[in-house]
Motif scaffolding. Sequence first.
Motif, PDB file in Angstrom:
ATOM      1  N   ILE A   1      24.383  12.054  14.185  1.00  0.00           N
ATOM      2  CA  ILE A   1      24.285  10.710  14.750  1.00  0.00           C
ATOM      3  C   ILE A   1      23.349  10.724  15.948  1.00  0.00           C
ATOM      4  N   ILE A   2      22.432   9.770  15.947  1.00  0.00           N
ATOM      5  CA  ILE A   2      21.569   9.492  17.097  1.00  0.00           C
ATOM      6  C   ILE A   2      22.181   8.274  17.776  1.00  0.00           C
ATOM      7  N   SER A   3      22.249   8.275  19.094  1.00  0.00           N
ATOM      8  CA  SER A   3      22.802   7.132  19.816  1.00  0.00           C
ATOM      9  C   SER A   3      21.845   6.696  20.917  1.00  0.00           C
ATOM     10  N   CYS A   4      21.823   5.402  21.161  1.00  0.00           N
ATOM     11  CA  CYS A   4      20.993   4.878  22.248  1.00  0.00           C
ATOM     12  C   CYS A   4      21.658   3.652  22.854  1.00  0.00           C
ATOM     13  N   GLY A   5      21.191   3.316  24.055  1.00  0.00           N
ATOM     14  CA  GLY A   5      21.692   2.128  24.740  1.00  0.00           C
ATOM     15  C   GLY A   5      21.913   2.369  26.213  1.00  0.00           C
ATOM     16  N   ARG A   6      20.960   1.954  27.017  1.00  0.00           N
ATOM     17  CA  ARG A   6      21.017   2.066  28.484  1.00  0.00           C
ATOM     18  C   ARG A   6      21.241   3.500  28.976  1.00  0.00           C
ATOM     19  N   VAL A   7      20.442   4.393  28.469  1.00  0.00           N
ATOM     20  CA  VAL A   7      20.507   5.785  28.906  1.00  0.00           C
ATOM     21  C   VAL A   7      19.468   5.966  30.008  1.00  0.00           C
ATOM     22  N   TYR A   8      19.951   6.097  31.242  1.00  0.00           N
ATOM     23  CA  TYR A   8      19.041   6.203  32.383  1.00  0.00           C
ATOM     24  C   TYR A   8      19.252   7.463  33.212  1.00  0.00           C
ATOM     25  N   ASP A   9      20.169   8.337  32.780  1.00  0.00           N
ATOM     26  CA  ASP A   9      20.343   9.580  33.526  1.00  0.00           C
ATOM     27  C   ASP A   9      20.983  10.637  32.639  1.00  0.00           C
ATOM     28  N   GLN A  10      20.945  11.878  33.124  1.00  0.00           N
ATOM     29  CA  GLN A  10      21.489  13.011  32.380  1.00  0.00           C
ATOM     30  C   GLN A  10      22.988  12.861  32.148  1.00  0.00           C
ATOM     31  N   GLU A  11      23.686  12.292  33.126  1.00  0.00           N
ATOM     32  CA  GLU A  11      25.126  12.094  33.003  1.00  0.00           C
ATOM     33  C   GLU A  11      25.455  11.193  31.816  1.00  0.00           C
ATOM     34  N   MET A  12      24.700  10.097  31.661  1.00  0.00           N
ATOM     35  CA  MET A  12      24.928   9.183  30.532  1.00  0.00           C
ATOM     36  C   MET A  12      24.580   9.868  29.213  1.00  0.00           C
ATOM     37  N   ALA A  13      23.493  10.622  29.188  1.00  0.00           N
ATOM     38  CA  ALA A  13      23.114  11.341  27.965  1.00  0.00           C
ATOM     39  C   ALA A  13      24.213  12.326  27.569  1.00  0.00           C
ATOM     40  N   ASN A  14      24.745  13.056  28.540  1.00  0.00           N
ATOM     41  CA  ASN A  14      25.837  13.999  28.260  1.00  0.00           C
ATOM     42  C   ASN A  14      27.093  13.279  27.779  1.00  0.00           C
ATOM     43  N   LYS A  15      27.390  12.129  28.367  1.00  0.00           N
ATOM     44  CA  LYS A  15      28.551  11.335  27.952  1.00  0.00           C
ATOM     45  C   LYS A  15      28.415  10.930  26.484  1.00  0.00           C
ATOM     46  N   ILE A  16      27.217  10.542  26.087  1.00  0.00           N
ATOM     47  CA  ILE A  16      26.969  10.132  24.701  1.00  0.00           C
ATOM     48  C   ILE A  16      27.163  11.324  23.756  1.00  0.00           C
ATOM     49  N   ILE A  17      26.620  12.471  24.138  1.00  0.00           N
ATOM     50  CA  ILE A  17      26.785  13.681  23.315  1.00  0.00           C
ATOM     51  C   ILE A  17      28.270  14.044  23.207  1.00  0.00           C
ATOM     52  N   ASN A  18      28.980  13.972  24.320  1.00  0.00           N
ATOM     53  CA  ASN A  18      30.413  14.299  24.319  1.00  0.00           C
ATOM     54  C   ASN A  18      31.260  13.263  23.577  1.00  0.00           C
ATOM     55  N   SER A  19      30.686  12.093  23.301  1.00  0.00           N
ATOM     56  CA  SER A  19      31.398  11.034  22.579  1.00  0.00           C
ATOM     57  C   SER A  19      31.147  11.069  21.074  1.00  0.00           C
TER      58      SER A  19
ATOM     59  N   ALA B   1      27.787  11.864  19.536  1.00  0.00           N
ATOM     60  CA  ALA B   1      26.389  11.851  19.100  1.00  0.00           C
ATOM     61  C   ALA B   1      25.833  13.268  19.078  1.00  0.00           C
ATOM     62  N   ASN B   2      24.893  13.499  18.183  1.00  0.00           N
ATOM     63  CA  ASN B   2      24.204  14.780  18.125  1.00  0.00           C
ATOM     64  C   ASN B   2      22.886  14.729  18.878  1.00  0.00           C
ATOM     65  N   MET B   3      22.335  13.518  18.981  1.00  0.00           N
ATOM     66  CA  MET B   3      21.056  13.308  19.648  1.00  0.00           C
ATOM     67  C   MET B   3      21.103  11.996  20.426  1.00  0.00           C
ATOM     68  N   VAL B   4      20.269  11.901  21.454  1.00  0.00           N
ATOM     69  CA  VAL B   4      20.163  10.682  22.261  1.00  0.00           C
ATOM     70  C   VAL B   4      18.755  10.133  22.096  1.00  0.00           C
ATOM     71  N   ALA B   5      18.654   8.838  21.849  1.00  0.00           N
ATOM     72  CA  ALA B   5      17.357   8.173  21.729  1.00  0.00           C
ATOM     73  C   ALA B   5      17.116   7.321  22.965  1.00  0.00           C
ATOM     74  N   PHE B   6      15.876   7.155  23.299  1.00  0.00           N
ATOM     75  CA  PHE B   6      15.490   6.353  24.456  1.00  0.00           C
ATOM     76  C   PHE B   6      14.546   5.255  23.989  1.00  0.00           C
ATOM     77  N   GLY B   7      14.812   4.043  24.416  1.00  0.00           N
ATOM     78  CA  GLY B   7      13.958   2.911  24.066  1.00  0.00           C
ATOM     79  C   GLY B   7      13.393   2.291  25.320  1.00  0.00           C
ATOM     80  N   ARG B   8      14.121   1.305  25.838  1.00  0.00           N
ATOM     81  CA  ARG B   8      13.638   0.578  27.020  1.00  0.00           C
ATOM     82  C   ARG B   8      13.478   1.488  28.231  1.00  0.00           C
ATOM     83  N   SER B   9      14.352   2.486  28.374  1.00  0.00           N
ATOM     84  CA  SER B   9      14.216   3.387  29.531  1.00  0.00           C
ATOM     85  C   SER B   9      12.920   4.181  29.460  1.00  0.00           C
ATOM     86  N   LEU B  10      12.450   4.466  28.254  1.00  0.00           N
ATOM     87  CA  LEU B  10      11.185   5.179  28.096  1.00  0.00           C
ATOM     88  C   LEU B  10       9.996   4.257  28.373  1.00  0.00           C
TER      89      LEU B  10
END
Length: 135
Positions: A77-95, A97-106
């Motif tokens: 699973i790839i997940s995205c949505g308001r990822v603006y820091d490492q803490e949020m990316a880690n939270k998504i992985i721990n929830s 997801a296998n990968m984190v995608a970046f859209g608007r933040s990029l």
Amino acid sequence: KSVMQDRVLCYRISLHMVDMTYIRFLPEELDYEKLIRELDVSGVDVFHSSELEAGSNMLGVDTSLLSLTSNTTDKPIISCGRVYDQEMANKIINSGANMVAFGRSLIANSDLVQKLRGGNDVEEFNYEKHFEVLR
């Protein structure tokens, strides 16, 4: 039967319309678990869970699209949505997801990866400011 034999098939599931992010689909109108199960057995290799804020509960239910997806399939699973820091990316992985995608933040931070690696502040996306980048 698999849809594609020699390619990776990724399916994006979203709670909101791309052009109108505050219009959301309701669970009564779309059974996400059934959709995910059907796509899973039909050959989808990767699911992309797209939320306004990754991991947040869906409208009217006590679970996120990411959680629902990870509880319904064993596929990556790839997940995205308001990822603006490492803490949020880690939270998504721990929830789940296998990968984190970046859209608007990029879009708002062309050097996003370097900022995240360095622990630097990341600018949040602002339509008025960053819309020109999208044209």
